[in-house]
Motif scaffolding. Structure first.
Motif, short mmCIF file in Angstrom:
data_model
loop_
_atom_site.label_atom_id
_atom_site.label_comp_id
_atom_site.label_asym_id
_atom_site.label_seq_id
_atom_site.Cartn_x
_atom_site.Cartn_y
_atom_site.Cartn_z
N UNK A 242 0.86 -1.17 0.00
CA UNK A 242 0.00 0.00 0.00
C UNK A 242 0.90 1.23 0.00
N UNK A 243 0.34 2.43 -0.14
CA UNK A 243 1.18 3.63 -0.03
C UNK A 243 2.02 3.59 1.24
N UNK A 244 3.32 3.87 1.07
CA UNK A 244 4.26 3.60 2.16
C UNK A 244 5.05 4.81 2.61
N UNK A 245 4.66 6.02 2.18
CA UNK A 245 5.34 7.20 2.65
C UNK A 245 6.78 7.30 2.23
N UNK A 246 7.08 6.87 1.01
CA UNK A 246 8.42 6.99 0.41
C UNK A 246 9.43 6.03 1.02
N UNK A 247 8.98 5.00 1.76
CA UNK A 247 9.91 3.97 2.20
C UNK A 247 10.08 2.94 1.10
N UNK A 248 11.12 2.14 1.23
CA UNK A 248 11.39 1.09 0.25
C UNK A 248 10.82 -0.23 0.74
N UNK A 249 10.41 -1.08 -0.20
CA UNK A 249 9.80 -2.35 0.19
C UNK A 249 10.81 -3.35 0.72
N UNK A 250 12.10 -3.20 0.38
CA UNK A 250 13.11 -4.18 0.77
C UNK A 250 14.13 -3.57 1.73
N UNK A 251 14.72 -2.45 1.33
CA UNK A 251 15.75 -1.84 2.18
C UNK A 251 15.09 -1.16 3.38
N UNK A 252 15.66 -1.40 4.55
CA UNK A 252 15.00 -0.95 5.78
C UNK A 252 15.09 0.56 5.98
N UNK A 253 16.27 1.13 5.77
CA UNK A 253 16.46 2.58 5.95
C UNK A 253 16.80 3.16 4.59
N UNK A 254 15.79 3.59 3.88
CA UNK A 254 15.92 4.08 2.51
C UNK A 254 14.74 5.01 2.30
N UNK A 255 14.85 6.22 2.90
CA UNK A 255 13.64 7.04 3.01
C UNK A 255 13.98 8.47 3.41
N UNK A 256 12.99 9.35 3.41
CA UNK A 256 13.22 10.73 3.87
C UNK A 256 13.16 10.83 5.39
N UNK A 257 13.92 11.81 5.91
CA UNK A 257 13.87 12.17 7.31
C UNK A 257 13.87 13.70 7.40
N UNK A 258 13.19 14.21 8.41
CA UNK A 258 13.11 15.65 8.59
C UNK A 258 14.24 16.13 9.49
N UNK A 259 15.16 16.93 8.94
CA UNK A 259 16.18 17.58 9.74
C UNK A 259 15.57 18.80 10.42
N UNK A 260 16.40 19.56 11.14
CA UNK A 260 15.86 20.70 11.89
C UNK A 260 15.25 21.75 10.98
N UNK A 261 15.73 21.83 9.72
CA UNK A 261 15.25 22.90 8.85
C UNK A 261 14.59 22.41 7.57
N UNK A 262 14.84 21.18 7.15
CA UNK A 262 14.27 20.69 5.90
C UNK A 262 14.41 19.17 5.83
N UNK A 263 13.88 18.59 4.76
CA UNK A 263 13.87 17.14 4.61
C UNK A 263 15.09 16.67 3.81
N UNK A 264 15.70 15.59 4.29
CA UNK A 264 16.77 14.93 3.57
C UNK A 264 16.40 13.48 3.36
N UNK A 265 17.11 12.80 2.44
CA UNK A 265 16.92 11.36 2.26
C UNK A 265 18.23 10.65 2.58
N UNK A 266 18.10 9.44 3.09
CA UNK A 266 19.24 8.61 3.47
C UNK A 266 19.03 7.23 2.88
#
Length: 420
Positions: A242-266
């Motif tokens: 289902x919609x997953x909020x930009x996470x990956x179906x296989x890799x566990x940490x492969x997604x956006x995170x909110x830093x103090x001022x803006x969003x980054x991806x890791x």
């Protein structure tokens, strides 16, 4: 056919010779497509040196000419992004005289593209069988929503429809939210590359065998290929996504995170990166914890890990995190807005955005996503006006003044502005 030309370079090195990469020099492509996917495909063939003749209907031309705003001096920005390096001819191929003129053009061509449904092709007498019977060495590429066969082959298809039918939208969107369409013409653009690749391959086959080739590319098939890993995982036993909020179906940490001022991806692509990442965020304990030692274990603990990482990333600004991650060799990036993308130093260094005539930055297209190392391709031709090169093209295939007058009289041909 597959050739390149040496030209004298003008940059560093003075008189050294550089390779001008025009492997399709001498190839003529008749482009009967409209909208977006087909025109992008023929544009890239033009980038490779082909003489692309864009056939447009009299009285309006390609539908994409009206897609806007924005318009720049009356030219649609969408249209400009898909139609460089072409010549335009307005010709009504439904009329007998127009169809005869098209056959004259096809007799001089090596490839054609068309993007209408099979029932309409039959009405136009442009089915693969009919065209290849008259032009047996031609590469014929059909680009449709659903392909030339199957129960839905007659339906109209657009990027949105393909994204919906393929399941691509079903996995896109906020976690727990409604399905969404990625906000770009994703399947159109990928389908264009599929068409261009298959045409180039088929041209090579015609050189080898002397026999024409009919190609069948559909937006649905392209979208299914984009969904290949998700479909494969589902059929292998994974729950239906289902919609997953930009996470990956296989890799566990492969997604956006909110830093103090803006969003980054890791992007944590392997266990070594995971350990480097944990050190960079000053949580080496996570990297040493056997509960998180493999991607499978981390995925099982995804919710727990995500909450911990979110809390840590929120404590510092994006620039600081990106500097740390770069130093630790951890893939990361800021989620850039387009105002940042067009000013990105890497984008500018690669000259990835091509401006329009006279350096007009408001009317641009995007460079092809490949480069020739130690060489260059053709100069970027301007976007043609509808019918701009019509008389020139028809005279090239032998039409006389009387022929042109007859085409004008029956409405099958309309003059455009003469080429600049």
């Amino acid at each position: 056919m597959l050739a390149s030309v040496g030209t004298r370079g003008s940059g560093a090195g003075g008189g050294r010779m550089t390779r001008r990469f025009l492997p399709l020099d001498g190839v003529r492509v008749i482009d009967l497509t409209t909208s977006y996917a087909g025109p992008i495909a023929s544009m890239h063939l033009g980038d490779l040196g082909a003489d692309v003749i864009k056939i447009e209907r009299p009285g309006g031309g390609d539908d994409c000419r009206t897609w806007g705003p924005p318009f720049v001096d009356g030219v649609s920005a969408w249209f400009a992004s898909a139609n460089r390096n072409k010549r335009s001819l307005t010709l009504d191929v439904r009329a007998d005289a127009g169809r005869a003129a098209l056959d004259r053009l096809l007799a001089t061509a090596q490839a054609m593209l068309v993007n209408v449904s099979p029932p309409k092709l039959a009405r136009l007498r442009l089915t693969p069988d009919e065209v290849l019977a008259a032009h047996p060495r031609l590469v014929y590429c059909s680009l449709t929503g659903f392909g030339v066969d199957g129960p839905d082959s007659g339906l109209l298809g657009y990027d949105l429809i393909a994204q919906a039918r393929s399941g691509l939208m079903s996995v896109t969107g906020e976690l727990g939210g409604a399905p969404q369409r990625p906000s770009t013409a994703l399947t159109d653009i990928v389908a264009a590359y599929v068409c261009a690749l298959s045409i180039v391959a088929a041209l090579r086959d015609v050189e080898r065998t002397g026999r024409g080739v009919a190609l069948d590319v559909s937006l649905l098939d392209v979208a299914l290929n984009l969904m290949a890993p998700r479909i494969a995982s589902y059929l292998a036993g994974e729950p239906e996504p289902r919609p997953s909020g930009a996470t990956d179906s296989v890799l566990s940490i492969y997604r956006p995170f909110r830093a103090a001022d803006r969003t980054i991806v890791i992007a944590i692509g392997n266990d070594a990166i995971w350990r480097r990442f944990c050190a960079a965020i000053e949580r080496p304990d996570l990297g040493q914890d056997p509960r998180f030692g493999t991607n499978e274990l981390r995925r099982n603990a995804r919710s727990e890990l995500t909450a911990v990482i979110e809390a840590v990333i929120a404590q510092r600004v994006a620039a600081e995190w990106l500097e740390r991650f770069e130093g630790a060799d951890v893939p990361s990036a800021a989620v850039q807005f387009l105002s940042e993308v067009v000013a990105d130093p890497q984008v500018k260094a690669r000259r990835s955005i091509l401006v329009g005539d006279g350096g007009e930055q408001r009317l641009a297209s995007i460079e092809t996503p490949w480069r020739v190392i130690g060489g260059h391709r053709r100069a970027d031709g301007p976007v043609p006006e509808a019918g701009q090169h019509g008389e020139q093209i028809l005279r090239e295939v032998g039409l006389s003044d009387d022929d042109l007058a007859a085409l004008r009289a029956c409405g099958a041909f309309a003059d455009g502005r003469p080429p600049r």
